[in-house]
Design a protein around this motif. Structure first.
Motif, PDB file in Angstrom:
ATOM      1  N   VAL A  41      -2.431  25.645  -4.122  1.00  0.00           N
ATOM      2  CA  VAL A  41      -3.628  26.499  -4.154  1.00  0.00           C
ATOM      3  C   VAL A  41      -4.877  25.659  -4.366  1.00  0.00           C
ATOM      4  CG1 VAL A  41      -4.826  28.229  -5.558  1.00  0.00           C
ATOM      5  CG2 VAL A  41      -2.440  28.601  -4.898  1.00  0.00           C
ATOM      6  N   ARG A  42      -4.806  24.652  -5.209  1.00  0.00           N
ATOM      7  CA  ARG A  42      -5.977  23.852  -5.575  1.00  0.00           C
ATOM      8  C   ARG A  42      -6.144  22.594  -4.722  1.00  0.00           C
ATOM      9  NH1 ARG A  42      -7.694  25.915 -10.769  1.00  0.00           N
ATOM     10  NH2 ARG A  42      -6.105  27.358 -11.524  1.00  0.00           N
ATOM     11  N   ALA A  43      -5.446  22.513  -3.595  1.00  0.00           N
ATOM     12  CA  ALA A  43      -5.624  21.361  -2.705  1.00  0.00           C
ATOM     13  C   ALA A  43      -7.060  21.332  -2.185  1.00  0.00           C
ATOM     14  CB  ALA A  43      -4.641  21.452  -1.537  1.00  0.00           C
ATOM     15  N   PRO A  44      -7.654  20.157  -2.033  1.00  0.00           N
ATOM     16  CA  PRO A  44      -9.053  20.057  -1.596  1.00  0.00           C
ATOM     17  C   PRO A  44      -9.287  20.679  -0.229  1.00  0.00           C
ATOM     18  CG  PRO A  44      -8.272  17.948  -2.458  1.00  0.00           C
ATOM     19  CD  PRO A  44      -7.076  18.845  -2.336  1.00  0.00           C
ATOM     20  N   LEU A  45     -10.498  21.164  -0.017  1.00  0.00           N
ATOM     21  CA  LEU A  45     -10.872  21.814   1.243  1.00  0.00           C
ATOM     22  C   LEU A  45     -10.659  20.897   2.435  1.00  0.00           C
ATOM     23  CD1 LEU A  45     -12.236  24.069   2.911  1.00  0.00           C
ATOM     24  CD2 LEU A  45     -14.442  23.088   2.266  1.00  0.00           C
ATOM     25  N   GLU A  46     -10.933  19.615   2.279  1.00  0.00           N
ATOM     26  CA  GLU A  46     -10.871  18.692   3.407  1.00  0.00           C
ATOM     27  C   GLU A  46      -9.454  18.497   3.921  1.00  0.00           C
ATOM     28  OE1 GLU A  46     -12.319  18.096   0.535  1.00  0.00           O
ATOM     29  OE2 GLU A  46     -14.435  18.302   1.113  1.00  0.00           O
ATOM     30  N   HIS A  47      -8.458  18.855   3.133  1.00  0.00           N
ATOM     31  CA  HIS A  47      -7.067  18.613   3.505  1.00  0.00           C
ATOM     32  C   HIS A  47      -6.493  19.806   4.261  1.00  0.00           C
ATOM     33  CE1 HIS A  47      -6.495  15.540  -0.014  1.00  0.00           C
ATOM     34  NE2 HIS A  47      -7.471  15.226   0.815  1.00  0.00           N
ATOM     35  N   THR A  48      -5.875  19.539   5.397  1.00  0.00           N
ATOM     36  CA  THR A  48      -5.070  20.563   6.051  1.00  0.00           C
ATOM     37  C   THR A  48      -3.676  20.530   5.433  1.00  0.00           C
ATOM     38  OG1 THR A  48      -6.245  20.715   8.150  1.00  0.00           O
ATOM     39  CG2 THR A  48      -3.895  21.166   8.204  1.00  0.00           C
ATOM     40  N   LEU A  49      -3.200  21.703   5.069  1.00  0.00           N
ATOM     41  CA  LEU A  49      -1.952  21.829   4.323  1.00  0.00           C
ATOM     42  C   LEU A  49      -0.979  22.674   5.133  1.00  0.00           C
ATOM     43  CD1 LEU A  49      -0.601  21.351   1.500  1.00  0.00           C
ATOM     44  CD2 LEU A  49      -1.586  23.549   0.825  1.00  0.00           C
ATOM     45  N   CYS A  50       0.241  22.195   5.276  1.00  0.00           N
ATOM     46  CA  CYS A  50       1.297  22.962   5.951  1.00  0.00           C
ATOM     47  C   CYS A  50       2.396  23.237   4.929  1.00  0.00           C
ATOM     48  CB  CYS A  50       1.853  22.181   7.135  1.00  0.00           C
ATOM     49  SG  CYS A  50       3.202  23.027   7.999  1.00  0.00           S
ATOM     50  N   VAL A  51       2.718  24.514   4.753  1.00  0.00           N
ATOM     51  CA  VAL A  51       3.703  24.913   3.747  1.00  0.00           C
ATOM     52  C   VAL A  51       4.916  25.513   4.444  1.00  0.00           C
ATOM     53  CG1 VAL A  51       4.164  26.337   1.728  1.00  0.00           C
ATOM     54  CG2 VAL A  51       1.875  25.374   2.078  1.00  0.00           C
ATOM     55  N   GLN A  52       6.029  24.818   4.358  1.00  0.00           N
ATOM     56  CA  GLN A  52       7.315  25.351   4.789  1.00  0.00           C
ATOM     57  C   GLN A  52       7.880  26.119   3.598  1.00  0.00           C
ATOM     58  OE1 GLN A  52       9.628  25.759   7.287  1.00  0.00           O
ATOM     59  NE2 GLN A  52      11.015  26.561   5.746  1.00  0.00           N
ATOM     60  N   GLY A  53       7.874  27.445   3.715  1.00  0.00           N
ATOM     61  CA  GLY A  53       8.268  28.253   2.575  1.00  0.00           C
ATOM     62  C   GLY A  53       9.413  29.192   2.901  1.00  0.00           C
ATOM     63  N   ALA A  54      10.475  29.079   2.170  1.00  0.00           N
ATOM     64  CA  ALA A  54      11.613  29.978   2.342  1.00  0.00           C
ATOM     65  C   ALA A  54      11.234  31.380   1.885  1.00  0.00           C
ATOM     66  CB  ALA A  54      12.808  29.459   1.543  1.00  0.00           C
ATOM     67  N   PRO A  55      12.005  32.403   2.248  1.00  0.00           N
ATOM     68  CA  PRO A  55      11.695  33.767   1.823  1.00  0.00           C
ATOM     69  C   PRO A  55      11.619  33.890   0.307  1.00  0.00           C
ATOM     70  CG  PRO A  55      13.363  33.794   3.546  1.00  0.00           C
ATOM     71  CD  PRO A  55      13.174  32.361   3.151  1.00  0.00           C
ATOM     72  N   GLY A  56      10.589  34.610  -0.164  1.00  0.00           N
ATOM     73  CA  GLY A  56      10.457  34.860  -1.593  1.00  0.00           C
ATOM     74  C   GLY A  56       9.839  33.738  -2.392  1.00  0.00           C
ATOM     75  N   THR A  57       9.386  32.667  -1.715  1.00  0.00           N
ATOM     76  CA  THR A  57       8.799  31.535  -2.444  1.00  0.00           C
ATOM     77  C   THR A  57       7.302  31.702  -2.662  1.00  0.00           C
ATOM     78  OG1 THR A  57       8.514  30.332  -0.356  1.00  0.00           O
ATOM     79  CG2 THR A  57      10.534  29.917  -1.607  1.00  0.00           C
ATOM     80  N   GLY A  58       6.690  32.738  -2.092  1.00  0.00           N
ATOM     81  CA  GLY A  58       5.282  33.015  -2.347  1.00  0.00           C
ATOM     82  C   GLY A  58       4.312  32.250  -1.464  1.00  0.00           C
ATOM     83  N   LYS A  59       4.736  31.872  -0.257  1.00  0.00           N
ATOM     84  CA  LYS A  59       3.841  31.084   0.594  1.00  0.00           C
ATOM     85  C   LYS A  59       2.620  31.894   1.039  1.00  0.00           C
ATOM     86  CE  LYS A  59       6.787  31.928   4.650  1.00  0.00           C
ATOM     87  NZ  LYS A  59       7.862  32.609   3.894  1.00  0.00           N
ATOM     88  N   THR A  60       2.791  33.179   1.322  1.00  0.00           N
ATOM     89  CA  THR A  60       1.634  34.003   1.696  1.00  0.00           C
ATOM     90  C   THR A  60       0.669  34.114   0.531  1.00  0.00           C
ATOM     91  OG1 THR A  60       2.859  35.284   3.343  1.00  0.00           O
ATOM     92  CG2 THR A  60       0.892  36.305   2.402  1.00  0.00           C
ATOM     93  N   ALA A  61       1.194  34.324  -0.664  1.00  0.00           N
ATOM     94  CA  ALA A  61       0.336  34.400  -1.845  1.00  0.00           C
ATOM     95  C   ALA A  61      -0.396  33.085  -2.063  1.00  0.00           C
ATOM     96  CB  ALA A  61       1.172  34.752  -3.074  1.00  0.00           C
ATOM     97  N   VAL A  62       0.267  31.960  -1.816  1.00  0.00           N
ATOM     98  CA  VAL A  62      -0.388  30.657  -1.943  1.00  0.00           C
ATOM     99  C   VAL A  62      -1.582  30.576  -1.003  1.00  0.00           C
ATOM    100  CG1 VAL A  62      -0.127  28.202  -1.386  1.00  0.00           C
ATOM    101  CG2 VAL A  62       1.569  29.339  -2.822  1.00  0.00           C
ATOM    102  N   GLY A  63      -1.395  31.013   0.246  1.00  0.00           N
ATOM    103  CA  GLY A  63      -2.495  30.968   1.198  1.00  0.00           C
ATOM    104  C   GLY A  63      -3.664  31.840   0.792  1.00  0.00           C
ATOM    105  N   LEU A  64      -3.396  33.055   0.329  1.00  0.00           N
ATOM    106  CA  LEU A  64      -4.464  33.965  -0.080  1.00  0.00           C
ATOM    107  C   LEU A  64      -5.199  33.444  -1.309  1.00  0.00           C
ATOM    108  CD1 LEU A  64      -2.557  37.318   0.447  1.00  0.00           C
ATOM    109  CD2 LEU A  64      -4.487  36.499   1.798  1.00  0.00           C
ATOM    110  N   HIS A  65      -4.450  32.925  -2.270  1.00  0.00           N
ATOM    111  CA  HIS A  65      -5.092  32.416  -3.475  1.00  0.00           C
ATOM    112  C   HIS A  65      -5.827  31.106  -3.192  1.00  0.00           C
ATOM    113  CE1 HIS A  65      -2.514  35.478  -5.179  1.00  0.00           C
ATOM    114  NE2 HIS A  65      -3.139  35.362  -6.331  1.00  0.00           N
TER     115      HIS A  65
END
Length: 698
Positions: free
Chosen positions: A205-229
């Motif tokens: 969530v707190r990764a710097p703006l300049e960084h493009t981040l790719c999250v491989q997230g299994a079901p139930g790991t909260g990847k959508t919530a990470v993106g929104l937050h």
């Protein structure tokens, strides 16, 4: 009959915390009232009208951000720091430490009283990092961490303290309140997880703006919530920068957007574009579905070169000289000279639309060079007059024709000879035949466009004129993007950054790249950081383990997710006879409704209308996702087509006929994996046909 016992009197601590919450709510109301009461107009003179409107809109937006949502607690935690702790110099970090240490409440937004004293500190402020990451081994200056429990009316009912002064003290793994919040049943759309963010999520969530981040997230790991937050976090720290370029979240479909729509407003962020790929590329109405063969070819990155060739085949030097008359004199440019100007512009890599204007300037410059050589005086006004000359405009139109992206793609996909010229050496004859538009449409308006066609049209539009971009884009369920769709999003990312979220095991589009490396290359971000979330917090282990039987077939080499909790009775599989099938489905839904939270019945798309009708006749009052815009809010029981299940979450899921879901499309087992991982409490599988072979094991 015995009298019911009275509710226990709240203890002193709870009364004090309730008083603090009430004071914070009152202060937030005052903050909003102050914003609404602020004079924004600079005057009524004409010159100030634009500025006044900008100020009014800013005030309205700020007031909307300060709306107090009655069912959302203003704070969810508290930190007690050791005496002498040194805080960040950021004013939002909180007051300086006193001799007895400092105490701060952590919440969804910053709230201060009339004197400016913070009552609640924003979870995104630097000091709040300790709430998510402090441990006994690294307490970050924290003496004690408190979490709160709330009832359905957002009234504070409990608290739990965790000592960080020595290892082994306080509740393990965050305590019972944290576990209860993670597992709490939910109804309706998704809610924020700001109170339960885990350390590995907080890092993303707190990764710097300049960084493009790719999250491989299994079901139930909260990847959508990470993106929104992460959106909320970036807007907090880079608001001025991002307000100029904007922020967008791109989801797989409108049902998904309806599911997540309340999360950002609950965090005080209301100015974020939420859209789907189809709506983002909305050059035409989608009225058709491609065959699998056509979808694969249209989604392939080779189509970008086919379109480029076709577009750039349009410019050609005229056969006759260009004659520009100025007074009594005529000035000529011959075809070879015009051809040289065309070649020079084409090799510069300009956008096609810009090239037309640049050609007019080049022609005007060439004419003025002749005029000056003949002794005439020329200036900028002369240049503009020549550039706008009727003969020059006619020459530009002939040599560099206007191009419309919809008409360009229509012409390419309805003319086999034209397509063959553009696709020579790129597409086989069979591939060319697969993508020709069916039905011999007379024009673009009568053509039945598919979703894949929108990406082709957008590619052509990007070649003609580059689109405006966003400062940051969160791309959810990205594993289903085709290379051509990824290129369309890359154009809108411009010099900004991306948060790419998805799960390779949930890839249901046959034209999608096979791995993240390939997709990130198409997105123009090959250097992106790849992070893996494989710890599931909400989906019970029995459900994860059952669905993971499909992984060796659908995603070889991808590790199975790890569930942090196991719940008794989480998985049930019922085989029925055909004549008992509808009764078994109805009974399973009725059983699920006796529990708490939302219930989703998920089945093959073609089976949904009949099942919805049967449940309606049984009096279970289901809504139907895809037809009812408020389906996720209007009923506890939602009938969900398998094709729309991705990204959604229900407390209980009734999955009907897995074999039919698997057989409905080319990547049906991938779709089935999605369906089986939508439950966060119980999964009941009802079937008459044999289960797909991987699910029979064990």
């Amino acid at each position: 009959m015995a009298e019911p016992s009275a509710a226990p009197e709240p203890d002193v601590e709870i009364r004090a915390e309730r008083a603090h919450l009430a004071a914070a709510r009152a202060a937030l109301r005052d903050m909003r009232a102050n914003v609404l009461g602020t004079e924004t107009a600079l005057g009524d003179i004409v010159g100030d009208k634009y500025t006044n409107e900008v100020l009014r809109r800013a005030r309205a937006r700020r007031a909307e951000e300060l709306v107090d949502l009655p069912d959302v607690p203003l704070f969810f935690g508290r930190l007690d720091f050791e005496p002498g702790t040194v805080f960040d110099s950021d004013p939002a970090a909180g007051p300086p430490a006193g001799p007895d240490g400092d105490r701060v409440h952590i919440g969804r937004r910053h709230v201060h009283d009339a004197a400016g004293t913070p009552l609640v500190l924003d979870w995104r402020a630097p000091i709040s990092v300790a709430f998510y990451r402090a441990t006994p081994d690294d307490p970050m200056g924290v003496r004690s961490r408190r979490r709160y429990g709330f009832d359905a009316r957002a009234e504070l009912t409990a608290y739990e303290d965790e000592s960080l002064t020595s290892a082994g003290e306080g509740p393990a793994e965050g305590g019972a309140l944290l576990a209860a919040e993670i597992e709490r049943p939910r109804s309706g759309p998704m809610r924020d997880i700001v109170a339960t963010i885990q350390p590995e999520q907080d890092d993303l969530v707190r990764a710097p703006l300049e960084h493009t981040l790719c999250v491989q997230g299994a079901p139930g790991t909260g990847k959508t919530a990470v993106g929104l937050h992460r959106i909320a976090y970036l807007l907090y720290h880079q608001r001025k920068r991002l307000s100029r370029s904007g922020v967008a979240i791109i989801g797989p479909n409108r049902s998904f957007l309806a599911y997540i729509r309340n999360v950002l407003p609950a965090l005080g962020e209301v100015d974020v574009t939420q859209t789907t790929v189809e709506d983002l590329l909305g050059h035409a109405e989608v009225r058709a579905t491609d065959t699998p063969a056509a979808a694969r070819v249209k989604g392939d990155a080779r189509m970008a070169e086919v379109l480029r060739r076709d577009l750039w085949s349009l410019p050609a030097p005229p056969a006759e000289p260009l004659v520009v008359q100025r007074g009594s004199r005529r000035w000529r440019l011959y075809p070879d000279e015009l051809g040289h100007l065309l070649t020079e512009l084409r090799t510069r890599g300009v956008a096609y639309g810009s090239g037309r204007d640049l050609l007019a300037h080049r022609i005007a410059h060439a004419v003025l060079s002749r005029m000056e050589a003949a002794g005439e005086t020329c200036d900028d006004r002369t240049h503009n007059q020549v550039r706008r000359d009727r003969a020059v405009r006619a020459a530009v139109n002939a040599a560099w024709p206007k191009a419309d992206p919809v008409r360009l793609v229509f012409g390419l996909l309805t003319d086999p000879e034209r397509l063959a010229r553009a696709a020579e050496g790129l597409l086989t004859p069979d591939e060319q035949a697969a993508i020709l538009l069916p039905g011999r449409p007379r024009g673009p308006k009568s053509a039945r466009w598919s979703t894949a066609d929108l990406a082709l049209i957008d590619e052509a539009a990007g070649l003609i004129e580059r689109p405006a971009g966003f400062g940051h884009i969160v791309l959810d369920e990205a594993q289903d993007l085709t290379p051509m769709q990824a290129r369309a999003i890359a154009r809108r990312a411009g010099t900004g950054s991306l948060t790419v979220l998805g799960d390779i095991a949930q890839t249901t589009v046959s034209a999608a790249p096979a791995d993240w490396t390939a997709l990130l290359a198409h997105l123009g971000r090959p250097e992106a950081r790849l992070a893996v979330l494989d710890r599931g917090f909400r989906v019970p282990a029995q459900i994860i383990d059952f669905a993971a039987r499909l992984l060796p077939v659908i995603a070889p080499g991808l590790g199975a997710p790890t569930a942090v909790r196991r719940t008794a009775g989480a998985l049930r599989v019922t085989a029925t006879e055909p004549h008992r099938h509808l009764d078994a489905v109805t009974d399973a839904c009725a059983r699920a409704l006796r529990g708490q939270g939302s219930v989703g019945l998920i089945a093959a798309d073609s089976d949904l209308p009949g099942l919805h009708g049967e449940l309606t006749r049984a009096g279970l009052a289901p809504s139907l996702l895809g037809e009812d815009p408020d389906a996720l809010e209007g009923a506890r029981l939602v009938c969900v087509p398998a094709s729309l299940a991705k990204g959604l979450e229900f407390d209980a899921v009734v999955a009907v006929e897995p074999a039919r879901i698997a057989a409905a499309e080319e990547r049906g087992l991938h779709r089935l994996y999605v369906v089986l991982t939508r439950a966060v409490s119980t999964l009941h599988v009802v079937h008459t046909q044999p289960l797909p072979e991987p699910l029979r094991a064990g």
